[in-house]
Design a protein around this motif. Structure first.
Motif, PDB file in Angstrom:
ATOM      1  N   ARG A   1      14.738  56.274  68.226  1.00  0.00           N
ATOM      2  CA  ARG A   1      14.122  55.051  67.683  1.00  0.00           C
ATOM      3  C   ARG A   1      14.510  53.804  68.487  1.00  0.00           C
ATOM      4  O   ARG A   1      13.705  52.882  68.633  1.00  0.00           O
ATOM      5  CB  ARG A   1      14.471  54.876  66.205  1.00  0.00           C
ATOM      6  N   LEU A   2      15.728  53.747  69.011  1.00  0.00           N
ATOM      7  CA  LEU A   2      16.134  52.600  69.816  1.00  0.00           C
ATOM      8  C   LEU A   2      15.307  52.523  71.093  1.00  0.00           C
ATOM      9  O   LEU A   2      14.771  51.462  71.431  1.00  0.00           O
ATOM     10  CB  LEU A   2      17.622  52.676  70.155  1.00  0.00           C
ATOM     11  N   GLU A   3      15.184  53.629  71.795  1.00  0.00           N
ATOM     12  CA  GLU A   3      14.431  53.633  73.043  1.00  0.00           C
ATOM     13  C   GLU A   3      12.950  53.359  72.794  1.00  0.00           C
ATOM     14  O   GLU A   3      12.318  52.596  73.524  1.00  0.00           O
ATOM     15  CB  GLU A   3      14.609  54.973  73.765  1.00  0.00           C
ATOM     16  N   LYS A   4      12.401  53.967  71.752  1.00  0.00           N
ATOM     17  CA  LYS A   4      10.988  53.727  71.418  1.00  0.00           C
ATOM     18  C   LYS A   4      10.767  52.266  71.010  1.00  0.00           C
ATOM     19  O   LYS A   4       9.747  51.668  71.340  1.00  0.00           O
ATOM     20  CB  LYS A   4      10.548  54.663  70.304  1.00  0.00           C
ATOM     21  N   GLY A   5      11.722  51.701  70.286  1.00  0.00           N
ATOM     22  CA  GLY A   5      11.622  50.306  69.909  1.00  0.00           C
ATOM     23  C   GLY A   5      11.705  49.389  71.115  1.00  0.00           C
ATOM     24  O   GLY A   5      10.986  48.383  71.209  1.00  0.00           O
ATOM     25  N   ARG A   6      12.580  49.724  72.053  1.00  0.00           N
ATOM     26  CA  ARG A   6      12.705  48.936  73.284  1.00  0.00           C
ATOM     27  C   ARG A   6      11.400  48.962  74.061  1.00  0.00           C
ATOM     28  O   ARG A   6      10.932  47.917  74.540  1.00  0.00           O
ATOM     29  CB  ARG A   6      13.844  49.491  74.147  1.00  0.00           C
ATOM     30  N   LEU A   7      10.788  50.130  74.167  1.00  0.00           N
ATOM     31  CA  LEU A   7       9.524  50.238  74.887  1.00  0.00           C
ATOM     32  C   LEU A   7       8.416  49.467  74.178  1.00  0.00           C
ATOM     33  O   LEU A   7       7.552  48.858  74.831  1.00  0.00           O
ATOM     34  CB  LEU A   7       9.136  51.711  75.037  1.00  0.00           C
TER      35      LEU A   7
ATOM     36  N   GLN B   1       8.828  46.737  72.362  1.00  0.00           N
ATOM     37  CA  GLN B   1       9.062  45.317  72.646  1.00  0.00           C
ATOM     38  C   GLN B   1       8.567  44.939  74.037  1.00  0.00           C
ATOM     39  O   GLN B   1       7.970  43.871  74.222  1.00  0.00           O
ATOM     40  CB  GLN B   1      10.551  44.996  72.519  1.00  0.00           C
ATOM     41  N   VAL B   2       8.797  45.807  75.004  1.00  0.00           N
ATOM     42  CA  VAL B   2       8.330  45.543  76.363  1.00  0.00           C
ATOM     43  C   VAL B   2       6.806  45.527  76.408  1.00  0.00           C
ATOM     44  O   VAL B   2       6.195  44.644  77.029  1.00  0.00           O
ATOM     45  CB  VAL B   2       8.895  46.581  77.350  1.00  0.00           C
ATOM     46  N   ASP B   3       6.179  46.487  75.745  1.00  0.00           N
ATOM     47  CA  ASP B   3       4.713  46.537  75.714  1.00  0.00           C
ATOM     48  C   ASP B   3       4.118  45.281  75.089  1.00  0.00           C
ATOM     49  O   ASP B   3       3.077  44.787  75.524  1.00  0.00           O
ATOM     50  CB  ASP B   3       4.245  47.758  74.920  1.00  0.00           C
ATOM     51  N   ILE B   4       4.778  44.767  74.067  1.00  0.00           N
ATOM     52  CA  ILE B   4       4.230  43.641  73.307  1.00  0.00           C
ATOM     53  C   ILE B   4       4.595  42.295  73.927  1.00  0.00           C
ATOM     54  O   ILE B   4       3.746  41.410  74.062  1.00  0.00           O
ATOM     55  CB  ILE B   4       4.711  43.705  71.845  1.00  0.00           C
ATOM     56  N   PHE B   5       5.858  42.143  74.334  1.00  0.00           N
ATOM     57  CA  PHE B   5       6.340  40.834  74.789  1.00  0.00           C
ATOM     58  C   PHE B   5       6.522  40.720  76.299  1.00  0.00           C
ATOM     59  O   PHE B   5       6.632  39.612  76.818  1.00  0.00           O
ATOM     60  CB  PHE B   5       7.667  40.498  74.102  1.00  0.00           C
ATOM     61  N   GLY B   6       6.607  41.852  76.993  1.00  0.00           N
ATOM     62  CA  GLY B   6       6.749  41.800  78.438  1.00  0.00           C
ATOM     63  C   GLY B   6       8.078  42.332  78.945  1.00  0.00           C
ATOM     64  O   GLY B   6       8.969  42.712  78.161  1.00  0.00           O
TER      65      GLY B   6
END
Length: 251
Positions: A133-139, A141-146
């Motif tokens: 869940r941490l790694e998926k959440g990080r990805l 955030q990157v997809d959404i915010f950059g």
């Protein structure tokens, strides 16, 4: 009374064969409200009804309009908002409003499903595990915010950096990664949670920018704000409008 034909027709689409008791007790108010909300507002732009009702449900969560939320679940259902989408709106609201404010709305959706013979629990929408869940959440955030969000979960002061970690694994890893709504819809409902509760202008500006980055343009967000005015009034709508209008359109 003089409720317009268009308002009557839209009301009938939302609530087939239903007559409000307020027609008897407050006819002048119903004339004012229905003509505005269900004629002037809904016919002002080309926002589709499905998106309109997703935004309305999220806005009613944000402003804690539980009675109107229960009513508008019926309208949303008749305009194609699915029980899974209803549940996903409510689930994600916990990250932005807290369970103390969201629990009555979860019960409202469950009651709606039971009343319409929709079997609970609904099909699961989770795509993560405790391990990823941490790694998926990080990805997410990157997809959404950059790209600047790659190491956000590590950032912050030593005594408070755990909150940024939780934003990544909980808010984004647990909720944004779920099926049922895509990223654009999830950022839309977050925008509505924030604009409706008020006092969150820094976060609202950030998520308005994320919406634009994902393709929910400034013009689209202004349409959403406009459709929410009957449900949250002008002050919070104007604050949200200011947050949107100060954005640059580029990504």
């Amino acid at each position: 009374m003089s409720i317009s034909q268009k308002a009557q027709e839209y009301h009938e689409k939302m609530f087939p064969n239903y007559k409000s008791q307020l027609l008897k007790t407050d006819p002048e108010f119903i004339e004012l409200f229905d003509n505005f909300a269900f004629d002037e507002v809904v016919n002002y732009d080309d926002l589709d009804d499905h998106t309109r009702f997703i935004a309305i449900l999220a806005t009613l969560l944000g402003c804690q309009g539980i009675d109107e939320f229960k009513t508008m679940l019926i309208g949303a259902y008749h305009f194609g908002v699915t029980p899974i989408e209803m549940k996903e709106i409510v689930y994600q609201a916990v990250a932005y409003l807290g369970i103390g404010r969201v629990l009555p709305f979860l019960h409202a959706v469950n009651d709606f499903c039971k009343a319409h013979d929709i079997v609970l629990p609904l099909k699961g929408q989770s795509t993560t595990t405790i391990q990823n869940r941490l790694e998926k959440g990080r990805l997410a955030q990157v997809d959404i915010f950059g790209e600047s969000m790659h190491d956000f979960y590590k950032s912050g002061n030593e005594d408070s950096k755990h909150i940024n970690y939780w934003l990544t694994d909980n808010c984004f890893g647990d909720y944004y990664t779920r099926k049922g709504l895509d990223y654009k819809q999830r950022e839309l409902i977050t925008f509505c949670f924030l604009l409706a509760q008020g006092g969150c202008e820094p976060q609202l500006t950030s998520h308005a920018a994320a919406n634009v980055r994902l393709g929910n343009s400034k013009a689209f967000l202004i349409k959403v704000i406009s459709q929410c005015i009957p449900f949250i009034g002008y002050p919070r709508s104007l604050n949200a409008l200011h947050c949107v209008e100060t954005l640059k359109e580029d990504k």
